[in-house]
Design a protein around this motif. Structure first.
Motif, PDB file in Angstrom:
ATOM      1  N   ILE A  93       4.090  10.289  -9.404  1.00  0.00           N
ATOM      2  CA  ILE A  93       3.793  10.375 -10.836  1.00  0.00           C
ATOM      3  C   ILE A  93       2.817  11.516 -11.107  1.00  0.00           C
ATOM      4  CG2 ILE A  93       2.704   9.170 -12.767  1.00  0.00           C
ATOM      5  CD1 ILE A  93       3.814   6.558 -11.558  1.00  0.00           C
ATOM      6  N   ILE A  94       1.772  11.625 -10.261  1.00  0.00           N
ATOM      7  CA  ILE A  94       0.790  12.703 -10.443  1.00  0.00           C
ATOM      8  C   ILE A  94       1.439  14.074 -10.273  1.00  0.00           C
ATOM      9  CG2 ILE A  94      -1.282  13.762  -9.458  1.00  0.00           C
ATOM     10  CD1 ILE A  94      -2.279  10.941  -8.811  1.00  0.00           C
TER      11      ILE A  94
ATOM     12  N   HIS B 160       4.529  14.848 -10.702  1.00  0.00           N
ATOM     13  CA  HIS B 160       5.414  15.116 -11.838  1.00  0.00           C
ATOM     14  C   HIS B 160       4.615  15.598 -13.046  1.00  0.00           C
ATOM     15  CE1 HIS B 160       8.590  14.681 -14.793  1.00  0.00           C
ATOM     16  NE2 HIS B 160       7.795  13.890 -15.502  1.00  0.00           N
ATOM     17  N   LEU B 161       3.460  14.975 -13.288  1.00  0.00           N
ATOM     18  CA  LEU B 161       2.641  15.365 -14.441  1.00  0.00           C
ATOM     19  C   LEU B 161       2.022  16.748 -14.245  1.00  0.00           C
ATOM     20  CD1 LEU B 161       0.830  11.968 -15.159  1.00  0.00           C
ATOM     21  CD2 LEU B 161       2.744  12.979 -16.420  1.00  0.00           C
ATOM     22  N   VAL B 162       1.699  17.086 -12.998  1.00  0.00           N
ATOM     23  CA  VAL B 162       1.050  18.371 -12.725  1.00  0.00           C
ATOM     24  C   VAL B 162       2.063  19.512 -12.648  1.00  0.00           C
ATOM     25  CG1 VAL B 162      -0.292  19.669 -11.026  1.00  0.00           C
ATOM     26  CG2 VAL B 162      -0.915  17.308 -11.572  1.00  0.00           C
ATOM     27  N   LEU B 163       3.128  19.310 -11.884  1.00  0.00           N
ATOM     28  CA  LEU B 163       4.104  20.378 -11.643  1.00  0.00           C
ATOM     29  C   LEU B 163       5.121  20.517 -12.769  1.00  0.00           C
ATOM     30  CD1 LEU B 163       4.763  19.812  -7.829  1.00  0.00           C
ATOM     31  CD2 LEU B 163       3.234  21.475  -8.904  1.00  0.00           C
ATOM     32  N   LYS B 164       5.424  19.384 -13.448  1.00  0.00           N
ATOM     33  CA  LYS B 164       6.406  19.381 -14.535  1.00  0.00           C
ATOM     34  C   LYS B 164       7.700  20.103 -14.134  1.00  0.00           C
ATOM     35  CE  LYS B 164       3.046  19.136 -18.313  1.00  0.00           C
ATOM     36  NZ  LYS B 164       1.855  18.895 -17.478  1.00  0.00           N
ATOM     37  N   PRO B 165       8.383  19.620 -13.088  1.00  0.00           N
ATOM     38  CA  PRO B 165       9.588  20.318 -12.610  1.00  0.00           C
ATOM     39  C   PRO B 165      10.763  20.248 -13.576  1.00  0.00           C
ATOM     40  CG  PRO B 165       9.337  18.216 -11.498  1.00  0.00           C
ATOM     41  CD  PRO B 165       8.087  18.424 -12.296  1.00  0.00           C
ATOM     42  N   ASN B 166      10.731  19.279 -14.500  1.00  0.00           N
ATOM     43  CA  ASN B 166      11.869  19.123 -15.416  1.00  0.00           C
ATOM     44  C   ASN B 166      11.365  19.003 -16.842  1.00  0.00           C
ATOM     45  OD1 ASN B 166      14.581  18.962 -16.011  1.00  0.00           O
ATOM     46  ND2 ASN B 166      14.667  16.753 -15.824  1.00  0.00           N
TER      47      ASN B 166
ATOM     48  N   LEU C  96      13.360   8.505 -12.003  1.00  0.00           N
ATOM     49  CA  LEU C  96      12.676   8.264 -13.276  1.00  0.00           C
ATOM     50  C   LEU C  96      11.684   9.384 -13.571  1.00  0.00           C
ATOM     51  CD1 LEU C  96      12.058   4.425 -12.946  1.00  0.00           C
ATOM     52  CD2 LEU C  96      13.621   5.550 -14.538  1.00  0.00           C
ATOM     53  N   CYS C  97      10.975   9.851 -12.547  1.00  0.00           N
ATOM     54  CA  CYS C  97      10.008  10.933 -12.757  1.00  0.00           C
ATOM     55  C   CYS C  97      10.705  12.237 -13.138  1.00  0.00           C
ATOM     56  CB  CYS C  97       9.177  11.133 -11.493  1.00  0.00           C
ATOM     57  SG  CYS C  97       7.965   9.833 -11.173  1.00  0.00           S
ATOM     58  N   LEU C  98      11.805  12.532 -12.473  1.00  0.00           N
ATOM     59  CA  LEU C  98      12.469  13.813 -12.672  1.00  0.00           C
ATOM     60  C   LEU C  98      13.441  13.807 -13.848  1.00  0.00           C
ATOM     61  CD1 LEU C  98      12.705  16.671 -11.476  1.00  0.00           C
ATOM     62  CD2 LEU C  98      14.610  15.835 -10.096  1.00  0.00           C
ATOM     63  N   LEU C  99      14.183  12.709 -13.991  1.00  0.00           N
ATOM     64  CA  LEU C  99      15.267  12.668 -14.978  1.00  0.00           C
ATOM     65  C   LEU C  99      15.007  11.721 -16.138  1.00  0.00           C
ATOM     66  CD1 LEU C  99      18.178  12.458 -12.379  1.00  0.00           C
ATOM     67  CD2 LEU C  99      17.309  14.516 -13.498  1.00  0.00           C
ATOM     68  N   GLY C 100      14.031  10.831 -15.971  1.00  0.00           N
ATOM     69  CA  GLY C 100      13.779   9.840 -16.999  1.00  0.00           C
ATOM     70  C   GLY C 100      14.811   8.726 -16.965  1.00  0.00           C
ATOM     71  N   PRO C 101      14.732   7.794 -17.913  1.00  0.00           N
ATOM     72  CA  PRO C 101      15.678   6.665 -17.954  1.00  0.00           C
ATOM     73  C   PRO C 101      17.021   7.087 -18.550  1.00  0.00           C
ATOM     74  CG  PRO C 101      14.126   6.473 -19.747  1.00  0.00           C
ATOM     75  CD  PRO C 101      13.696   7.683 -18.956  1.00  0.00           C
ATOM     76  N   ASN C 102      17.669   8.026 -17.875  1.00  0.00           N
ATOM     77  CA  ASN C 102      18.928   8.588 -18.364  1.00  0.00           C
ATOM     78  C   ASN C 102      19.996   8.397 -17.291  1.00  0.00           C
ATOM     79  OD1 ASN C 102      21.069  10.143 -19.274  1.00  0.00           O
ATOM     80  ND2 ASN C 102      19.786  11.832 -19.978  1.00  0.00           N
ATOM     81  N   ILE C 103      20.771   7.340 -17.417  1.00  0.00           N
ATOM     82  CA  ILE C 103      21.759   7.000 -16.388  1.00  0.00           C
ATOM     83  C   ILE C 103      22.795   8.109 -16.236  1.00  0.00           C
ATOM     84  CG2 ILE C 103      23.520   5.343 -15.683  1.00  0.00           C
ATOM     85  CD1 ILE C 103      20.707   4.299 -15.463  1.00  0.00           C
TER      86      ILE C 103
ATOM     87  N   VAL D 178       0.834  -1.201   0.000  1.00  0.00           N
ATOM     88  CA  VAL D 178       0.000   0.000   0.000  1.00  0.00           C
ATOM     89  C   VAL D 178       0.869   1.251   0.000  1.00  0.00           C
ATOM     90  CG1 VAL D 178      -1.677   1.331   1.329  1.00  0.00           C
ATOM     91  CG2 VAL D 178      -1.940  -1.147   1.113  1.00  0.00           C
ATOM     92  N   CYS D 179       1.902   1.272   0.833  1.00  0.00           N
ATOM     93  CA  CYS D 179       2.778   2.438   0.919  1.00  0.00           C
ATOM     94  C   CYS D 179       3.499   2.677  -0.401  1.00  0.00           C
ATOM     95  CB  CYS D 179       3.786   2.233   2.055  1.00  0.00           C
ATOM     96  SG  CYS D 179       4.802   3.683   2.398  1.00  0.00           S
ATOM     97  N   SER D 180       4.020   1.616  -1.016  1.00  0.00           N
ATOM     98  CA  SER D 180       4.725   1.761  -2.292  1.00  0.00           C
ATOM     99  C   SER D 180       3.800   2.303  -3.369  1.00  0.00           C
ATOM    100  CB  SER D 180       5.311   0.411  -2.728  1.00  0.00           C
ATOM    101  OG  SER D 180       6.261  -0.058  -1.806  1.00  0.00           O
ATOM    102  N   VAL D 181       2.573   1.763  -3.433  1.00  0.00           N
ATOM    103  CA  VAL D 181       1.620   2.200  -4.460  1.00  0.00           C
ATOM    104  C   VAL D 181       1.225   3.658  -4.242  1.00  0.00           C
ATOM    105  CG1 VAL D 181      -0.723   1.876  -5.335  1.00  0.00           C
ATOM    106  CG2 VAL D 181       0.748  -0.104  -4.944  1.00  0.00           C
ATOM    107  N   CYS D 182       0.947   4.038  -2.989  1.00  0.00           N
ATOM    108  CA  CYS D 182       0.533   5.419  -2.696  1.00  0.00           C
ATOM    109  C   CYS D 182       1.635   6.413  -3.039  1.00  0.00           C
ATOM    110  CB  CYS D 182       0.151   5.544  -1.225  1.00  0.00           C
ATOM    111  SG  CYS D 182      -1.407   4.740  -0.794  1.00  0.00           S
TER     112      CYS D 182
END
Length: 219
Positions: free
Chosen positions: A56-57, A59-65, A128-135, A46-50
């Motif tokens: 994710i939400i 990131h989509l709303v604020l779009k910091p990057n 992943l949310c902020l930088l994407g799959p960019n190692i 439950v904690c991981s899902v929340c």
């Protein structure tokens, strides 16, 4: 550094801490016998899902990057699939590291893996949310003076606090106190959670306190 951006970061981080509180208290109204100690595996899920859903939400709303480039639908699908693969690989890697640090190899595999998923949620998912799959970007952010925004500075602090919290949480396990929270991996997952919440609160306060000294390079 704009004060409005710091306030947005503070609001987002407080929502992240609230998500953990709700994941801890909320399910008790719907699930009989739910508790962090008594049904720890359920709580981990439950904690991981929340936390993942909220990150994710936000990131989509604020779009910091947000990138100035427009991406095609196919690129977005490919990026999403890469993020899923990276998250799964991160969970496997954390699982292997936890076992190398002394967790049971064969017994309690589910407990260990769900704890690894929780750690990945607190650390890798934010990357992943902020930088994407960019190692390369991940390496840059976690190198000295590599952060290019207050969001990346917050990512540094919360990720480090989460891992340190999990590490410190392992210390009570071998002690002969016979407490319910010493059962694997309760103390470690609680330590990681408290560390993550501490990082969420510390990050904007530290950034605000040091705002005059922080100078971010342009991208």
């Amino acid at each position: 550094m704009r004060e409005a951006e710091v306030r947005r970061l503070l609001a987002a981080n407080l929502l992240g801490a609230l998500a953990i509180v709700l994941a801890t208290l909320g399910p008790a109204f719907f699930l009989d016998g739910f508790s962090v100690l008594g049904t720890h595996l359920t709580w981990l899920c439950v904690c991981s899902v929340c936390v993942a859903t909220l990150n994710i939400i936000l990131h989509l709303v604020l779009k910091p990057n947000q990138s100035l480039k427009r991406r095609s639908f196919g690129h977005k699908i490919s990026r999403f699939l890469k993020c899923c693969i990276y998250f799964f690989m991160s969970s496997i890697l954390f699982h292997a590291i936890i076992v190398l640090y002394g967790a049971p190899l064969i017994e309690l595999v589910t407990e260990t893996f769900l704890f690894a998923v929780l750690l990945s949620t607190f650390t890798t998912l934010q990357c992943l949310c902020l930088l994407g799959p960019n190692i390369q970007a991940w390496i840059r952010v976690f190198s000295k003076n590599g952060a290019m925004s207050i969001w990346e500075s917050s990512l540094q602090i919360t990720s480090v606090c989460s891992i340190l919290g999990a590490w410190f949480g392992a210390f009570p396990i071998p002690l002969d106190w016979d407490r319910p929270w010493q059962v694997w991996p309760i103390s470690c997952s609680l330590g990681a959670t408290f560390g993550y919440m501490a990082g969420l609160i510390i990050a904007p306060l530290w950034i605000h306190w040091n705002r005059k000294q922080l100078t971010y390079k342009s991208r």
